[in-house]
Design a protein around this motif. Sequence first.
Motif, PDB file in Angstrom:
ATOM      1  N   ALA A  44       0.841  -1.202   0.000  1.00 56.50           N
ATOM      2  CA  ALA A  44       0.000   0.000   0.000  1.00 56.50           C
ATOM      3  C   ALA A  44       0.873   1.248   0.000  1.00 56.50           C
ATOM      4  O   ALA A  44       0.593   2.215  -0.732  1.00 56.50           O
ATOM      5  N   ALA A  45       1.947   1.239   0.779  1.00 62.01           N
ATOM      6  CA  ALA A  45       2.859   2.377   0.805  1.00 62.01           C
ATOM      7  C   ALA A  45       3.523   2.558  -0.558  1.00 62.01           C
ATOM      8  O   ALA A  45       3.671   3.690  -1.044  1.00 62.01           O
ATOM      9  N   SER A  46       3.886   1.475  -1.184  1.00 61.36           N
ATOM     10  CA  SER A  46       4.490   1.535  -2.516  1.00 61.36           C
ATOM     11  C   SER A  46       3.490   2.085  -3.532  1.00 61.36           C
ATOM     12  O   SER A  46       3.849   2.910  -4.384  1.00 61.36           O
ATOM     13  N   ALA A  47       2.250   1.659  -3.428  1.00 62.51           N
ATOM     14  CA  ALA A  47       1.213   2.165  -4.334  1.00 62.51           C
ATOM     15  C   ALA A  47       0.984   3.655  -4.110  1.00 62.51           C
ATOM     16  O   ALA A  47       0.793   4.412  -5.073  1.00 62.51           O
ATOM     17  N   ASP A  48       1.026   4.087  -2.861  1.00 62.05           N
ATOM     18  CA  ASP A  48       0.878   5.519  -2.561  1.00 62.05           C
ATOM     19  C   ASP A  48       2.011   6.324  -3.184  1.00 62.05           C
ATOM     20  O   ASP A  48       1.788   7.394  -3.765  1.00 62.05           O
ATOM     21  N   ARG A  49       3.239   5.806  -3.066  1.00 59.37           N
ATOM     22  CA  ARG A  49       4.384   6.512  -3.664  1.00 59.37           C
ATOM     23  C   ARG A  49       4.244   6.584  -5.176  1.00 59.37           C
ATOM     24  O   ARG A  49       4.507   7.627  -5.790  1.00 59.37           O
ATOM     25  N   LEU A  50       3.810   5.496  -5.782  1.00 55.17           N
ATOM     26  CA  LEU A  50       3.624   5.476  -7.237  1.00 55.17           C
ATOM     27  C   LEU A  50       2.521   6.442  -7.656  1.00 55.17           C
ATOM     28  O   LEU A  50       2.671   7.184  -8.630  1.00 55.17           O
ATOM     29  N   ALA A  51       1.435   6.470  -6.909  1.00 57.56           N
ATOM     30  CA  ALA A  51       0.334   7.395  -7.224  1.00 57.56           C
ATOM     31  C   ALA A  51       0.801   8.842  -7.119  1.00 57.56           C
ATOM     32  O   ALA A  51       0.426   9.692  -7.939  1.00 57.56           O
ATOM     33  N   GLU A  52       1.634   9.134  -6.136  1.00 56.57           N
ATOM     34  CA  GLU A  52       2.166  10.484  -5.979  1.00 56.57           C
ATOM     35  C   GLU A  52       3.059  10.849  -7.167  1.00 56.57           C
ATOM     36  O   GLU A  52       2.995  11.974  -7.678  1.00 56.57           O
ATOM     37  N   LYS A  53       3.857   9.911  -7.638  1.00 62.14           N
ATOM     38  CA  LYS A  53       4.701  10.154  -8.812  1.00 62.14           C
ATOM     39  C   LYS A  53       3.849  10.412 -10.056  1.00 62.14           C
ATOM     40  O   LYS A  53       4.154  11.297 -10.857  1.00 62.14           O
ATOM     41  N   VAL A  54       2.793   9.628 -10.215  1.00 61.22           N
ATOM     42  CA  VAL A  54       1.899   9.812 -11.360  1.00 61.22           C
ATOM     43  C   VAL A  54       1.228  11.179 -11.292  1.00 61.22           C
ATOM     44  O   VAL A  54       1.135  11.901 -12.290  1.00 61.22           O
ATOM     45  N   LYS A  55       0.787  11.542 -10.102  1.00 60.28           N
ATOM     46  CA  LYS A  55       0.150  12.846  -9.903  1.00 60.28           C
ATOM     47  C   LYS A  55       1.115  13.974 -10.259  1.00 60.28           C
ATOM     48  O   LYS A  55       0.752  14.923 -10.965  1.00 60.28           O
ATOM     49  N   THR A  56       2.346  13.868  -9.772  1.00 57.24           N
ATOM     50  CA  THR A  56       3.358  14.890 -10.057  1.00 57.24           C
ATOM     51  C   THR A  56       3.646  14.948 -11.554  1.00 57.24           C
ATOM     52  O   THR A  56       3.703  16.036 -12.143  1.00 57.24           O
ATOM     53  N   ALA A  57       3.811  13.805 -12.172  1.00 61.29           N
ATOM     54  CA  ALA A  57       4.102  13.768 -13.609  1.00 61.29           C
ATOM     55  C   ALA A  57       2.945  14.315 -14.430  1.00 61.29           C
ATOM     56  O   ALA A  57       3.160  15.049 -15.401  1.00 61.29           O
ATOM     57  N   SER A  58       1.722  14.003 -14.036  1.00 56.46           N
ATOM     58  CA  SER A  58       0.579  14.506 -14.797  1.00 56.46           C
ATOM     59  C   SER A  58       0.439  16.013 -14.627  1.00 56.46           C
ATOM     60  O   SER A  58       0.052  16.722 -15.559  1.00 56.46           O
ATOM     61  N   GLY A  59       0.791  16.511 -13.441  1.00 53.35           N
ATOM     62  CA  GLY A  59       0.777  17.963 -13.226  1.00 53.35           C
ATOM     63  C   GLY A  59       1.805  18.646 -14.102  1.00 53.35           C
ATOM     64  O   GLY A  59       1.546  19.697 -14.690  1.00 53.35           O
ATOM     65  N   ARG A  60       2.982  18.055 -14.211  1.00 55.70           N
ATOM     66  CA  ARG A  60       4.022  18.618 -15.075  1.00 55.70           C
ATOM     67  C   ARG A  60       3.590  18.584 -16.539  1.00 55.70           C
ATOM     68  O   ARG A  60       3.841  19.519 -17.289  1.00 55.70           O
ATOM     69  N   ILE A  63       1.127  21.351 -17.137  1.00 56.23           N
ATOM     70  CA  ILE A  63       1.793  22.660 -17.199  1.00 56.23           C
ATOM     71  C   ILE A  63       2.530  22.790 -18.528  1.00 56.23           C
ATOM     72  O   ILE A  63       2.458  23.823 -19.192  1.00 56.23           O
ATOM     73  N   GLY A  64       3.208  21.744 -18.943  1.00 49.16           N
ATOM     74  CA  GLY A  64       3.909  21.761 -20.229  1.00 49.16           C
ATOM     75  C   GLY A  64       2.961  21.953 -21.378  1.00 49.16           C
ATOM     76  O   GLY A  64       3.257  22.663 -22.347  1.00 49.16           O
ATOM     77  N   SER A  65       1.814  21.348 -21.291  1.00 47.42           N
ATOM     78  CA  SER A  65       0.799  21.467 -22.341  1.00 47.42           C
ATOM     79  C   SER A  65       0.266  22.898 -22.405  1.00 47.42           C
ATOM     80  O   SER A  65       0.072  23.462 -23.485  1.00 47.42           O
ATOM     81  N   GLN A  66       0.065  23.513 -21.244  1.00 52.75           N
ATOM     82  CA  GLN A  66      -0.419  24.892 -21.212  1.00 52.75           C
ATOM     83  C   GLN A  66       0.640  25.849 -21.780  1.00 52.75           C
ATOM     84  O   GLN A  66       0.315  26.757 -22.514  1.00 52.75           O
ATOM     85  N   ASN A  67       1.875  25.619 -21.433  1.00 54.14           N
ATOM     86  CA  ASN A  67       2.965  26.477 -21.919  1.00 54.14           C
ATOM     87  C   ASN A  67       3.120  26.373 -23.424  1.00 54.14           C
ATOM     88  O   ASN A  67       3.346  27.369 -24.086  1.00 54.14           O
TER      89      ASN A  67
END
Length: 71
Positions: A44-60, A63-67
Amino acid sequence: MLFRSSANVQSVATAAEELSASVKEISSQVQRTNLLAQQSAERAASADRLAEKVKTASGRAAIGSQNSSTA
């Protein structure tokens, strides 16, 4: 009377052996359950870390798409 006492002692000894075997089995099952719970928590902790990475990457990516669309 001696025969009855001997039979009672044998019954108690048999019951004690059965109880001991039951306690060992319960202990074994508790240990297995603890291991499975620990593994589940780690996954579960590993899945949380992966979800956080996906969230961060999708946010980037957003932002890249908007720029690139405003450039």
